[in-house]
Motif scaffolding. Structure first.
Motif, PDB file in Angstrom:
ATOM      1  N   UNK A 365     -24.906 -23.440 -16.892  1.00 20.83           N
ATOM      2  CA  UNK A 365     -23.481 -23.138 -17.050  1.00 20.83           C
ATOM      3  C   UNK A 365     -22.663 -24.347 -17.483  1.00 20.83           C
ATOM      4  N   UNK A 366     -23.314 -25.311 -18.117  1.00 20.02           N
ATOM      5  CA  UNK A 366     -22.633 -26.516 -18.574  1.00 20.02           C
ATOM      6  C   UNK A 366     -21.583 -26.174 -19.632  1.00 20.02           C
ATOM      7  N   UNK A 367     -20.339 -26.654 -19.417  1.00 21.70           N
ATOM      8  CA  UNK A 367     -19.240 -26.368 -20.336  1.00 21.70           C
ATOM      9  C   UNK A 367     -18.744 -27.615 -21.069  1.00 21.70           C
ATOM     10  N   UNK A 368     -18.908 -28.776 -20.445  1.00 25.91           N
ATOM     11  CA  UNK A 368     -18.401 -30.004 -21.069  1.00 25.91           C
ATOM     12  C   UNK A 368     -19.422 -31.119 -20.903  1.00 25.91           C
ATOM     13  N   UNK A 369     -19.623 -31.885 -21.995  1.00 28.49           N
ATOM     14  CA  UNK A 369     -20.567 -32.998 -21.987  1.00 28.49           C
ATOM     15  C   UNK A 369     -19.913 -34.210 -22.639  1.00 28.49           C
ATOM     16  N   UNK A 370     -19.873 -35.331 -21.902  1.00 25.75           N
ATOM     17  CA  UNK A 370     -19.355 -36.593 -22.428  1.00 25.75           C
ATOM     18  C   UNK A 370     -20.487 -37.621 -22.403  1.00 25.75           C
ATOM     19  N   UNK A 371     -20.755 -38.228 -23.546  1.00 26.74           N
ATOM     20  CA  UNK A 371     -21.890 -39.135 -23.687  1.00 26.74           C
ATOM     21  C   UNK A 371     -21.402 -40.512 -24.126  1.00 26.74           C
TER      22      UNK A 371
END
Length: 465
Positions: A365-371
């Protein structure tokens, strides 16, 4: 005589000489006087009006003064709480009722700023010794050393039983926190910086403490474990840049947020944790091996205790330890509630990339990813392995990912490959932000990014410089 409302004609004297011998210029001053007289005659109420205005102004001033003096104590306290201490003390000159009003202000903010050290010491001593009311919040910060006065200030402060304490005295060696501060039973918020924490032999705990933040401090495993364990209402715990702690045991039944930056192993018992940020602030030795360091089982145990979190920030050291023996396999837990991931990763280390893929696979259910791409501290790089991200056939379904960002993008091939993977994994992606930090010509890299295929028809790639 001159009738009211009628202006008589004003005639200039003749230019011819007069028997009196006076020149024509000598007659003009009398005209000016006459004009002033005429104005008063034409406006007979002008003086009265001026007097009334002056009286009204004085009356208004008196009324305003009375209103300020008659304000309820709680209103005065609210006004004073918006001022710094020096300004609040100056209000004592407003009237007799304001003379001691500052001694009941509920919030005390002290900043040494441009103060001379001796003047600031005098101010703090005066505030703590003359204050009469309840202190809801005590906030002091400074860039000058106050080690000789610190113990005295903390003793006076503890007698006021504040609910919130923020101490940010940054100059010199760490301030040893005296035992009197650990006896404040009503404390709800505690923020200490540049300090040494050693619990007294008899520590009853902070029963109402909900927020604990310690930065740039030193202590021991046992003292920090007891400090956290004896705060049953703790909801937010931040521990950053510390010494003397190797194993951190966090037993907090109501904890919602955990923020740790440091070289430490964590044993976590926090069933209600929602947000976790675990970062390593030291570079990993190039020849260190996760198996030799026996970190694998520790990381599995830690991730297993984070199964219910909603936001997770993780740095490369955990990914490295996680990757050995866990590549492309099921993690110890399914992160069913995880919606936000912040990832500090070295793309030149294939183990970190593959471990990140394992994490993505277990966050449906991942909605946001910051790398944030990091430089490599490992000898195991893509160049040595003769491999690139795009050559790995691993497939990850990020069905709910809506927004993503890559900060500090330098335009390396491995970074471009990772962006390509994201665009092919996320059918619901709407926006991918790239923060350019490269030092070379970016036109060719931008052309590559714009040409990448996207599984989501709504996906926008935005590059900022």
């Amino acid at each position: 005589g001159i009738r009211r409302g009628v202006v008589p004609p004003i005639r200039a004297p003749r230019r011819s000489g007069l028997a009196t011998g006076r020149s024509s210029r000598a007659a003009w001053p009398s005209l000016i006087i006459e004009e002033g007289t005429l104005r008063r005659q034409l406006n007979p109420d002008s003086e009265a009006m001026s007097t009334c205005k002056k009286a009204r102004a004085e009356s208004t001033s008196v009324v305003s003064s009375d209103r300020l003096s008659s304000l309820p104590p709680e209103i005065k306290g609210d006004i004073l709480s918006r001022l710094n201490v020096e300004e609040a003390v100056r209000t004592s000159t407003l009237s007799s009722t304001w003379r001691d009003a500052w001694t009941n202000m509920p919030k005390i903010f002290l900043r040494d700023g441009n103060f001379a050290r001796t003047k600031f010491v005098t101010l703090v001593d005066m505030v703590l010794s003359l204050h009469k009311g309840t202190v809801e919040k005590f906030d002091i910060s400074g860039s000058k050393p106050y080690h000789d006065e610190f113990g005295r200030w903390m003793l006076m402060l503890s007698r006021r039983s504040p609910r919130s304490i923020i101490i940010e005295l940054k100059s010199g060696p760490g301030y040893r926190i005296p035992s009197c501060l650990f006896s404040i039973g009503d404390l709800e918020n505690l923020h200490l910086q540049n300090c040494i924490i050693s619990l007294p032999r008899v520590f009853q705990g902070f029963k109402r403490l909900t927020r604990l933040r310690l930065n740039n401090f030193s202590s021991t495993d046992m003292d920090i474990q007891n400090l956290v364990s004896f705060c049953p209402a703790l909801r937010s715990l931040r521990l950053t840049y510390f010494e003397g702690i190797n194993h951190l045991t966090v037993q907090a039944p109501k904890l919602k947020l955990l923020y740790v930056i440091g070289d430490v192993e964590i044993n976590l018992d926090a069933p209600n944790l929602e947000v976790a940020l675990l970062m390593h602030h030291k570079a990993i030795a190039p020849h260190s091996d996760p198996i030799a360091l026996h970190k694998e089982s520790y990381v599995k145990q830690l991730l297993g205790s984070l199964s219910d979190i909603k936001s997770f920030a993780i740095s490369g050291f955990l990914l490295r330890y996680l990757s050995k023996g866990c590549i492309l396999t099921k993690l110890p837990a399914l992160f069913a509630r995880l919606e936000n991931i912040y990832l500090a990763i070295c793309f030149l280390d294939q183990r970190q990339f593959l471990a990140a893929c394992s994490l993505f696979q277990n966050a449906p259910n991942l909605k946001r990813l910051d790398v944030v791409p990091m430089q490599s501290h490992s000898s195991n790089t893509w160049d040595q392995d003769q491999a690139r991200i795009k050559e790995f056939t691993v497939q990850v379904q990020l069905d709910h990912l809506v927004t993503a960002s890559v900060q500090g993008f330098r335009g390396l091939d491995c970074e471009v490959d990772f962006v390509a993977k994201l665009l092919s994994w996320a059918p619901a992606l709407e926006e991918l932000k790239i923060e350019w930090k490269g030092k070379t010509e970016c036109s060719m890299v931008l052309a590559k990014l714009l040409a990448l295929p996207r599984v989501s028809p709504r996906a926008k790639v935005i590059v900022t410089f």
